[in-house]
Design a protein around this motif. Sequence first.
Motif, PDB file in Angstrom:
ATOM      1  N   ALA A 130       0.855  -1.196   0.000  1.00 27.40           N
ATOM      2  CA  ALA A 130       0.000   0.000   0.000  1.00 27.40           C
ATOM      3  C   ALA A 130       0.885   1.237   0.000  1.00 27.40           C
ATOM      4  CB  ALA A 130      -0.902   0.001   1.228  1.00 27.40           C
ATOM      5  N   SER A 174      -5.261   4.476  -4.375  1.00 23.49           N
ATOM      6  CA  SER A 174      -6.713   4.242  -4.439  1.00 23.49           C
ATOM      7  C   SER A 174      -7.395   4.961  -5.596  1.00 23.49           C
ATOM      8  CB  SER A 174      -7.376   4.735  -3.150  1.00 23.49           C
ATOM      9  OG  SER A 174      -6.941   3.977  -2.050  1.00 23.49           O
ATOM     10  N   GLY A 189      -9.114   3.583   2.045  1.00 20.93           N
ATOM     11  CA  GLY A 189      -7.693   3.755   2.335  1.00 20.93           C
ATOM     12  C   GLY A 189      -6.870   2.869   1.413  1.00 20.93           C
ATOM     13  N   ASN A 190      -5.618   3.275   1.215  1.00 15.35           N
ATOM     14  CA  ASN A 190      -4.746   2.470   0.349  1.00 15.35           C
ATOM     15  C   ASN A 190      -4.512   1.076   0.912  1.00 15.35           C
ATOM     16  OD1 ASN A 190      -4.608   4.697  -1.259  1.00 15.35           O
ATOM     17  ND2 ASN A 190      -2.545   5.314  -0.616  1.00 15.35           N
ATOM     18  N   SER A 191      -4.681   0.938   2.231  1.00 15.84           N
ATOM     19  CA  SER A 191      -4.572  -0.383   2.856  1.00 15.84           C
ATOM     20  C   SER A 191      -5.496  -1.390   2.188  1.00 15.84           C
ATOM     21  CB  SER A 191      -4.987  -0.314   4.330  1.00 15.84           C
ATOM     22  OG  SER A 191      -3.952   0.196   5.120  1.00 15.84           O
ATOM     23  N   PHE A 192      -6.634  -0.883   1.678  1.00 20.07           N
ATOM     24  CA  PHE A 192      -7.639  -1.789   1.131  1.00 20.07           C
ATOM     25  C   PHE A 192      -7.603  -1.819  -0.399  1.00 20.07           C
ATOM     26  CE2 PHE A 192      -8.931   0.362   5.035  1.00 20.07           C
ATOM     27  CZ  PHE A 192      -8.660  -0.690   5.900  1.00 20.07           C
TER      28      PHE A 192
END
Lengths: 276, 215
Positions: free
Chosen positions: A176, A197, A237-240
């Motif tokens: 991410a 994202s 979020g970029n995490s996802f």
Amino acid sequence: MEAEGHGVTPLKAPAYASEGRPVARSAIAAPYPLTREWAFGDGSGAGVRVCILDSGVDATHPDVGGPLAAYQVAEADGSGGYTVVPDADGDVAGHGTACASIVRALAPACEMTSVRVLGGALRGRGDALIAALEWALDEGFDIVNMSLSTRHPDFRDAIRDLSDRAYFGGTTIVAAANNRPVASYPWRFPAVISVGSHATQDGEHIEVNPAPPVEFFALGINVLAAQPGNRRVRLSGNSFAAPHVTGMCARILNRHPGFGAPQLKAVLAGIANNLT
Amino acid sequence: MTDQFPASGFGRLVDPHVHTELLRSTVRLSRLVFGAAAASIFLHDPGRDALVFEAASGRGEDRIIGVRIPSDHGVAGWVFQTGQTMALNDLGNDTRFDRSTAEATGYVPEAIVAAPLILDEPIGVLEVLDAAPARFDDLTAMDILTALADHLAASMSLLQAARTVQRAIDGQPHREPWIRLEQTLSRTQAGESPAVRQFVDALDNLIAARHGDVG
């Protein structure tokens, strides 16, 4: 950049989230359009080994489903270092479970392993993260999903060395990106696939970024994801976004088992939705 | 002249009220920008490995200052642990998300946007709860909150630097009167008035004369 004052956006200004910029097909290293059929095969990700370095995973959630090998980083006895040991605690935080459910939605038959590197005392322990990544490379996973980063300069070189080792050793790290122009790792290293994202509500929609360091944009806004306790939430979020690319890479590796990071980047660019 | 003195100006920087006001004004600004029900700042307490509410604006603000939550729970915990800005919209689950925060504050949000406060590593989290619907999409909301968090972190790094200098000066008692003097002058309304300038010039000459260094 004085041009910005006149309402002109410089073409090469880095984009950390999708701005919907198109990319000419002639800029992609593919002599003819790639089809998703060719890229993804049956779309199951079967036989591909995915490792999630995160807060753990709740394997009992139906959206995560299937067998899952769970490990955690723990302090090695007396040595001051870290080792990877089996983990029975699952996911007390929920972040890893969300990421795992996103991968599973795209690659339902992939083999999934979780290594808990976040949570409580492990946070900020760059050496714990390094131990987990090293273990994942030793284990020869096809893909390692890292929806996290560190800014600590003490660990930069070690993480870069491991990223390079992964690149040449056939393990693809999907990381991410940070949504700000800061130097954090591993997403800034060119040996990994970095993901930001976009908001297009399609988990298979991917954009290649004409203005890196973020290389690809995947769905990272309002993502339906699992939470421990058989719950679901909408997350942004970029995490996802990163787990969507991990899932797509698992599909590609099911169809093209020999591909490493360079080939995967080329295929992802070749099937990107923003090619014109 | 005072501008030759290395500690000039930082009497205000080491003033704890400045720190508190910086946090307060940031949560207030964040709440207003987002039209949110509440905004809060957590700072990490390494000793207890907890996130502590340091400032709040809006719903529950009077009851949560000093409250601790586990450093890996809820959206604040995720953001702190991963260093990534995130947003969450609860889907009305029976067991609400972020129960630890809810139990601590008595307020259960349906939507959260949170950004890390980063110096070298995350030191805390800036969070807005239940922003006005449709004011910003999530992508824009995360960009704005990240910018506010970075602004706060940059200010906090200056305060931290000032405190480091303060600690160094604490070991040099002869500096202490200068700090007190600067603090006193910083409280006057005179600012750049001739009276202050003349006073400082006279003092400067006095000190120089005592050191046998009249210019």
